[in-house]
Write a protein that holds these residues in place. Structure first.
Motif, PDB file in Angstrom:
ATOM      1  N   PRO A   2       0.799  -1.218   0.000  1.00  8.02           N
ATOM      2  CA  PRO A   2       0.000   0.000   0.000  1.00  8.02           C
ATOM      3  C   PRO A   2       0.838   1.276   0.000  1.00  8.02           C
ATOM      4  CG  PRO A   2      -0.811  -1.563   1.624  1.00  8.02           C
ATOM      5  CD  PRO A   2       0.499  -2.087   1.116  1.00  8.02           C
ATOM      6  N   GLN A   3       0.259   2.298  -0.621  1.00 13.24           N
ATOM      7  CA  GLN A   3       0.900   3.605  -0.658  1.00 13.24           C
ATOM      8  C   GLN A   3       1.139   4.108   0.763  1.00 13.24           C
ATOM      9  OE1 GLN A   3      -1.495   6.676  -2.489  1.00 13.24           O
ATOM     10  NE2 GLN A   3       0.308   7.679  -3.283  1.00 13.24           N
ATOM     11  N   TYR A   4       2.290   4.698   0.981  1.00 14.45           N
ATOM     12  CA  TYR A   4       2.751   5.285   2.244  1.00 14.45           C
ATOM     13  C   TYR A   4       3.166   4.264   3.292  1.00 14.45           C
ATOM     14  CZ  TYR A   4       0.635   9.292  -0.019  1.00 14.45           C
ATOM     15  OH  TYR A   4       0.283  10.242  -0.935  1.00 14.45           O
ATOM     16  N   ASP A   5       3.182   2.986   2.951  1.00 14.82           N
ATOM     17  CA  ASP A   5       3.725   1.998   3.877  1.00 14.82           C
ATOM     18  C   ASP A   5       5.245   2.091   3.888  1.00 14.82           C
ATOM     19  OD1 ASP A   5       1.414   0.899   4.799  1.00 14.82           O
ATOM     20  OD2 ASP A   5       1.754  -1.090   3.959  1.00 14.82           O
ATOM     21  N   ALA A   6       5.823   1.919   5.062  1.00 18.12           N
ATOM     22  CA  ALA A   6       7.280   1.817   5.176  1.00 18.12           C
ATOM     23  C   ALA A   6       7.642   0.348   5.073  1.00 18.12           C
ATOM     24  CB  ALA A   6       7.756   2.395   6.499  1.00 18.12           C
ATOM     25  N   ASN A   7       8.668   0.053   4.303  1.00 17.70           N
ATOM     26  CA  ASN A   7       9.100  -1.328   4.094  1.00 17.70           C
ATOM     27  C   ASN A   7      10.603  -1.437   4.277  1.00 17.70           C
ATOM     28  OD1 ASN A   7       6.751  -2.967   2.674  1.00 17.70           O
ATOM     29  ND2 ASN A   7       6.686  -0.867   1.943  1.00 17.70           N
ATOM     30  N   ARG A   8      11.042  -2.616   4.682  1.00 18.90           N
ATOM     31  CA  ARG A   8      12.469  -2.915   4.624  1.00 18.90           C
ATOM     32  C   ARG A   8      12.805  -3.139   3.162  1.00 18.90           C
ATOM     33  NH1 ARG A   8      15.278  -3.660   9.166  1.00 18.90           N
ATOM     34  NH2 ARG A   8      14.143  -4.143  11.059  1.00 18.90           N
ATOM     35  N   THR A   9      14.055  -2.879   2.831  1.00 22.08           N
ATOM     36  CA  THR A   9      14.525  -3.141   1.473  1.00 22.08           C
ATOM     37  C   THR A   9      15.606  -4.208   1.531  1.00 22.08           C
ATOM     38  OG1 THR A   9      16.351  -1.562   1.437  1.00 22.08           O
ATOM     39  CG2 THR A   9      14.164  -0.694   0.937  1.00 22.08           C
ATOM     40  N   VAL A  14      20.432   1.390   2.177  1.00 25.72           N
ATOM     41  CA  VAL A  14      19.135   2.024   2.430  1.00 25.72           C
ATOM     42  C   VAL A  14      18.179   0.935   2.924  1.00 25.72           C
ATOM     43  CG1 VAL A  14      17.235   3.358   1.444  1.00 25.72           C
ATOM     44  CG2 VAL A  14      19.566   3.697   0.586  1.00 25.72           C
ATOM     45  N   PRO A  15      18.160   0.691   4.234  1.00 28.76           N
ATOM     46  CA  PRO A  15      17.381  -0.433   4.745  1.00 28.76           C
ATOM     47  C   PRO A  15      15.869  -0.225   4.768  1.00 28.76           C
ATOM     48  CG  PRO A  15      18.477   0.693   6.538  1.00 28.76           C
ATOM     49  CD  PRO A  15      18.961   1.323   5.270  1.00 28.76           C
ATOM     50  N   PHE A  16      15.402   1.032   4.686  1.00 27.66           N
ATOM     51  CA  PHE A  16      13.969   1.317   4.738  1.00 27.66           C
ATOM     52  C   PHE A  16      13.580   2.271   3.617  1.00 27.66           C
ATOM     53  CE2 PHE A  16      15.366   0.794   9.183  1.00 27.66           C
ATOM     54  CZ  PHE A  16      14.604  -0.308   9.543  1.00 27.66           C
ATOM     55  N   ALA A  17      12.341   2.115   3.117  1.00 26.99           N
ATOM     56  CA  ALA A  17      11.808   3.020   2.106  1.00 26.99           C
ATOM     57  C   ALA A  17      10.303   3.136   2.293  1.00 26.99           C
ATOM     58  CB  ALA A  17      12.125   2.509   0.708  1.00 26.99           C
ATOM     59  N   VAL A  18       9.755   4.270   1.876  1.00 26.56           N
ATOM     60  CA  VAL A  18       8.312   4.505   1.916  1.00 26.56           C
ATOM     61  C   VAL A  18       7.787   4.416   0.491  1.00 26.56           C
ATOM     62  CG1 VAL A  18       6.503   6.202   2.405  1.00 26.56           C
ATOM     63  CG2 VAL A  18       8.436   5.955   3.965  1.00 26.56           C
ATOM     64  N   VAL A  19       6.731   3.630   0.294  1.00 31.23           N
ATOM     65  CA  VAL A  19       6.116   3.488  -1.023  1.00 31.23           C
ATOM     66  C   VAL A  19       5.284   4.739  -1.303  1.00 31.23           C
ATOM     67  CG1 VAL A  19       4.502   2.143  -2.432  1.00 31.23           C
ATOM     68  CG2 VAL A  19       6.044   0.983  -0.829  1.00 31.23           C
ATOM     69  N   LEU A  20       5.582   5.416  -2.414  1.00 31.77           N
ATOM     70  CA  LEU A  20       4.848   6.617  -2.802  1.00 31.77           C
ATOM     71  C   LEU A  20       3.830   6.332  -3.905  1.00 31.77           C
ATOM     72  CD1 LEU A  20       7.852   9.110  -2.923  1.00 31.77           C
ATOM     73  CD2 LEU A  20       6.303   8.642  -1.013  1.00 31.77           C
ATOM     74  N   GLN A  21       3.984   5.223  -4.560  1.00 31.19           N
ATOM     75  CA  GLN A  21       3.170   4.877  -5.730  1.00 31.19           C
ATOM     76  C   GLN A  21       1.748   4.470  -5.336  1.00 31.19           C
ATOM     77  OE1 GLN A  21       5.247   2.623  -8.678  1.00 31.19           O
ATOM     78  NE2 GLN A  21       3.548   1.204  -8.865  1.00 31.19           N
ATOM     79  N   SER A  22       0.784   4.943  -6.104  1.00 30.20           N
ATOM     80  CA  SER A  22      -0.615   4.592  -5.890  1.00 30.20           C
ATOM     81  C   SER A  22      -0.857   3.113  -6.163  1.00 30.20           C
ATOM     82  CB  SER A  22      -1.487   5.423  -6.827  1.00 30.20           C
ATOM     83  OG  SER A  22      -2.806   4.934  -6.854  1.00 30.20           O
ATOM     84  N   ARG A  31       8.137   0.023  -8.118  1.00 32.60           N
ATOM     85  CA  ARG A  31       7.449   0.837  -7.126  1.00 32.60           C
ATOM     86  C   ARG A  31       8.223   2.139  -6.970  1.00 32.60           C
ATOM     87  NH1 ARG A  31       4.331  -2.179  -8.256  1.00 32.60           N
ATOM     88  NH2 ARG A  31       3.193  -3.710  -7.036  1.00 32.60           N
ATOM     89  N   LEU A  32       7.492   3.256  -6.943  1.00 37.04           N
ATOM     90  CA  LEU A  32       8.108   4.543  -6.660  1.00 37.04           C
ATOM     91  C   LEU A  32       8.254   4.644  -5.155  1.00 37.04           C
ATOM     92  CD1 LEU A  32       9.142   7.313  -7.581  1.00 37.04           C
ATOM     93  CD2 LEU A  32       6.797   8.150  -7.302  1.00 37.04           C
ATOM     94  N   VAL A  33       9.474   4.810  -4.694  1.00 38.24           N
ATOM     95  CA  VAL A  33       9.752   4.864  -3.254  1.00 38.24           C
ATOM     96  C   VAL A  33      10.669   6.038  -2.933  1.00 38.24           C
ATOM     97  CG1 VAL A  33       9.541   2.360  -2.981  1.00 38.24           C
ATOM     98  CG2 VAL A  33      11.786   3.364  -3.364  1.00 38.24           C
ATOM     99  N   ALA A  34      10.649   6.436  -1.681  1.00 38.84           N
ATOM    100  CA  ALA A  34      11.617   7.398  -1.157  1.00 38.84           C
ATOM    101  C   ALA A  34      12.312   6.723   0.014  1.00 38.84           C
ATOM    102  CB  ALA A  34      10.942   8.681  -0.697  1.00 38.84           C
ATOM    103  N   PRO A  35      13.637   6.778   0.049  1.00 38.23           N
ATOM    104  CA  PRO A  35      14.354   6.129   1.141  1.00 38.23           C
ATOM    105  C   PRO A  35      14.174   6.859   2.463  1.00 38.23           C
ATOM    106  CG  PRO A  35      15.886   7.266  -0.304  1.00 38.23           C
ATOM    107  CD  PRO A  35      14.534   7.387  -0.924  1.00 38.23           C
TER     108      PRO A  35
END
Length: 84
Positions: A2-9, A14-22, A31-35
């Protein structure tokens, strides 16, 4: 994922990223993400103090929106594995 979920990578740098993609684009292979980077590193780099900050897995992290990028969806681990 889901969008805006934080995930491990799967990345060591960069061990964590937030999913920005709808979710409407969930059929894509990327997936479009921001670290999420260490907040101390963000402060040393001169990030604005209004940059979103989070505590995940006991770490103080800052959303590095300037490094948003598309990555293969397989590079993200399920959010359920992230200790919050």
């Amino acid at each position: 994922m889901p969008q805006y979920d934080a995930n491990r990578t799967r990345s060591r740098t960069v061990p964590f990223a937030v999913v920005l993609q709808s979710a409407a684009l969930g059929h894509l292979r990327t997936r479009l993400v921001a670290p999420l980077i260490d907040s101390a590193d963000a402060a040393a780099a001169g990030y604005p103090t209004r940059t979103p900050r989070f505590t995940l897995a006991g770490r103080d992290l800052t959303l590095d929106i300037l490094q948003a990028t598309a990555i293969p969806r397989g590079a993200l681990l399920p959010a359920g594995r992230l200790a919050r």
